[in-house]
Write an enzyme that holds these catalytic residues in place. Structure first.
Site, short mmCIF file in Angstrom:
data_model
loop_
_atom_site.label_atom_id
_atom_site.label_comp_id
_atom_site.label_asym_id
_atom_site.label_seq_id
_atom_site.Cartn_x
_atom_site.Cartn_y
_atom_site.Cartn_z
N GLU A 92 0.87 -1.18 0.04
CA GLU A 92 -0.16 -0.01 -0.05
C GLU A 92 0.82 1.26 -0.07
O GLU A 92 2.08 1.36 0.66
CB GLU A 92 -1.09 -0.08 1.09
CG GLU A 92 -1.88 -1.02 1.26
CD GLU A 92 -2.77 -1.03 2.72
OE1 GLU A 92 -3.38 -2.02 2.75
OE2 GLU A 92 -2.65 -0.07 3.43
N CYS A 105 3.35 8.27 1.62
CA CYS A 105 3.75 7.15 2.75
C CYS A 105 3.94 5.79 1.93
O CYS A 105 3.00 5.22 1.32
CB CYS A 105 2.73 7.18 3.68
SG CYS A 105 3.30 5.72 4.86
N CYS A 112 4.76 -7.47 7.52
CA CYS A 112 5.79 -7.01 8.75
C CYS A 112 6.00 -8.19 9.64
O CYS A 112 4.79 -8.89 10.03
CB CYS A 112 5.18 -5.63 9.38
SG CYS A 112 6.44 -5.07 10.19
N CYS A 116 3.56 -5.58 16.04
CA CYS A 116 2.94 -4.55 17.07
C CYS A 116 1.43 -4.61 17.06
O CYS A 116 0.57 -5.11 15.93
CB CYS A 116 3.26 -2.99 16.43
SG CYS A 116 4.83 -2.67 16.10
N CYS A 119 -1.61 -3.08 15.01
CA CYS A 119 -1.22 -2.62 13.68
C CYS A 119 -1.92 -3.74 12.72
O CYS A 119 -1.54 -4.91 12.86
CB CYS A 119 0.43 -2.48 13.52
SG CYS A 119 0.78 -2.48 11.72
N CYS A 333 -2.14 2.36 7.77
CA CYS A 333 -1.23 1.21 7.41
C CYS A 333 -1.66 0.04 7.53
O CYS A 333 -2.22 -0.43 8.53
CB CYS A 333 0.07 1.63 8.48
SG CYS A 333 1.05 0.04 8.39
S1 SF4 Z 1 3.59 -0.46 13.24
FE1 SF4 Z 1 3.06 -2.25 11.86
S2 SF4 Z 1 4.29 -2.19 10.10
FE2 SF4 Z 1 5.27 -0.84 11.47
S3 SF4 Z 1 6.91 -2.10 12.69
FE3 SF4 Z 1 4.92 -2.29 13.75
S4 SF4 Z 1 3.91 -4.16 12.76
FE4 SF4 Z 1 5.40 -3.42 11.38
#
Ligand code: SF4
Length: 346
Positions: A92, A105, A112, A116, A119, A333
């Site tokens: 994206e 962005c 990933c 997190c 996220c 995101c």
């Molecule tokens: S916020 Fe999301 S994309 Fe960014 S490092 Fe953490 S898990 Fe990965």
């Protein structure tokens, strides 16, 4: 990828290629200039002989990126692109308009590994890291689609850029190349969840790129409950790396702090944050957290956000509240990629 993607090459790579193929050196700049303008369609490269185009088609991946989806926010004109890569992975990219111009962005990985908890990208799993050309391609293709030069780039989309360090650095050089895109390093920001060794390495590169660190908590215990990376690097190690970055670059760091209702948005957290950041030349960017199905956190109430911001400011911190953009097109995101993946799975 055995063959390289055409956008992975810098000017000297093209010069080496032309030499190997016994073509004149000046052809390298011609080809590089077309690609740097976001022209991937070789039929449009009017000054490049057909023989060279055929050779490039044979030796490189020329059609690695296509726009799978394009959405425009009716609220603020923010545009979201989903790019499909040559092997089917999607990433994206979000294009936003600020007073200064267009800001983009970009993603650095398809998915990933950092996990997190707040996220959507983490929930959608990890595919692979992007090449430098695939990062550059997002800037070039979105820019040429918008018909306007991109003013600034943030590497803050899907993925942890420092988990793809070499390609990230390659991208920064490509974007900054004055014979290429020629984007000023100061107009580029890289955001990390806090990979300490790479932060220190990054502080030593000879480029004035901005660094942003996702903090989200003022102590280890809370941070560990939000971001697994906190189990690997303690807050004190992270802040030491920030001090080292400041010392090596003389640049101000930005801390991203997403506010989650009743979790990290209390007055106690705000006071603790001021205490731990004391002495670091920084700017705090508060974010009204995004909610998505399956997220364990709810966004803070507007009153709590205001109170948190006030407390930081009263303690002398420089704070901004990030403006929300493109909420009607799921501009945050990973939300769209996740949605597309779930649709595919069902
Ligand atoms: S916020 Fe999301 S994309 Fe960014 S490092 Fe953490 S898990 Fe990965």
């Amino acid at each position: 990828m055995d063959k390289k993607f055409v956008l992975d090459l810098n000017l000297s790579d093209w010069e080496v290629y032309m030499k190997e193929k016994s073509y004149p050196k000046f052809r390298a700049l011609q080809v590089f200039s077309w690609y740097s303008k976001g022209v991937l369609d070789m039929t449009k490269m009017s000054n490049v002989p057909q023989e060279i185009k055929n050779a490039i088609r044979e030796d490189f991946i020329t059609d690695s990126m296509s726009i799978e989806k394009h959405l425009v926010s009716e609220i603020d004109g923010t545009q979201k692109f989903v790019f499909r890569l040559y092997d089917g992975h999607c990433v994206e990219t979000v294009l936003m308009r600020y007073k200064t111009g267009l800001s983009i962005c970009i993603s650095s990985q398809a998915g990933c590994k950092m996990g997190c908890r707040f996220c959507a990208s983490a929930h959608a799993g990890f595919g692979r890291s992007l090449t430098r050309g695939e990062m550059l391609g997002q800037v070039l293709l979105a820019g040429s689609f918008a018909g306007e030069r991109i003013h600034s780039v943030v590497v803050m989309g899907i993925g942890e850029p420092f988990d793809n360090y070499d390609e990230l650095i390659g991208f920064l050089h490509l974007a900054n190349d004055e014979k290429g895109l020629n984007l000023g390093a100061r107009h580029i920001t890289v955001s990390t969840c806090g990979l300490v060794p790479q932060m220190i390495q990054f502080s030593l590169i000879d480029m004035q790129v901005n660094l942003s660190v996702s903090l989200h908590a003022p102590n280890d215990e809370l941070r560990k409950s939000i971001m697994p990376i906190a189990n690997k690097y303690s807050l004190s190690e992270l802040l030491d790396a920030c001090r080292e970055y400041e010392k090596n670059t003389n640049r101000r760091i930005t801390f991203e702090y997403s506010l989650f209702d009743g979790v990290n948005d209390t007055a106690e957290c705000a006071r603790e944050l001021c205490k731990v950041l004391k002495g670091i030349h920084c700017h705090i960017n508060l974010i009204a957290a995004n909610e998505f199905d399956g997220s364990p956190f709810r966004r803070s109430k507007p009153g709590s956000v205001r109170a948190f911001q006030d407390l930081l400011e009263k303690n002398g911190m420089t704070v901004t509240l990030r403006r929300e953009m493109g909420t009607d097109i799921m501009a945050a995101c990973g939300q769209l990629r996740r949605g597309m993946q779930e649709k595919k799975e069902t």
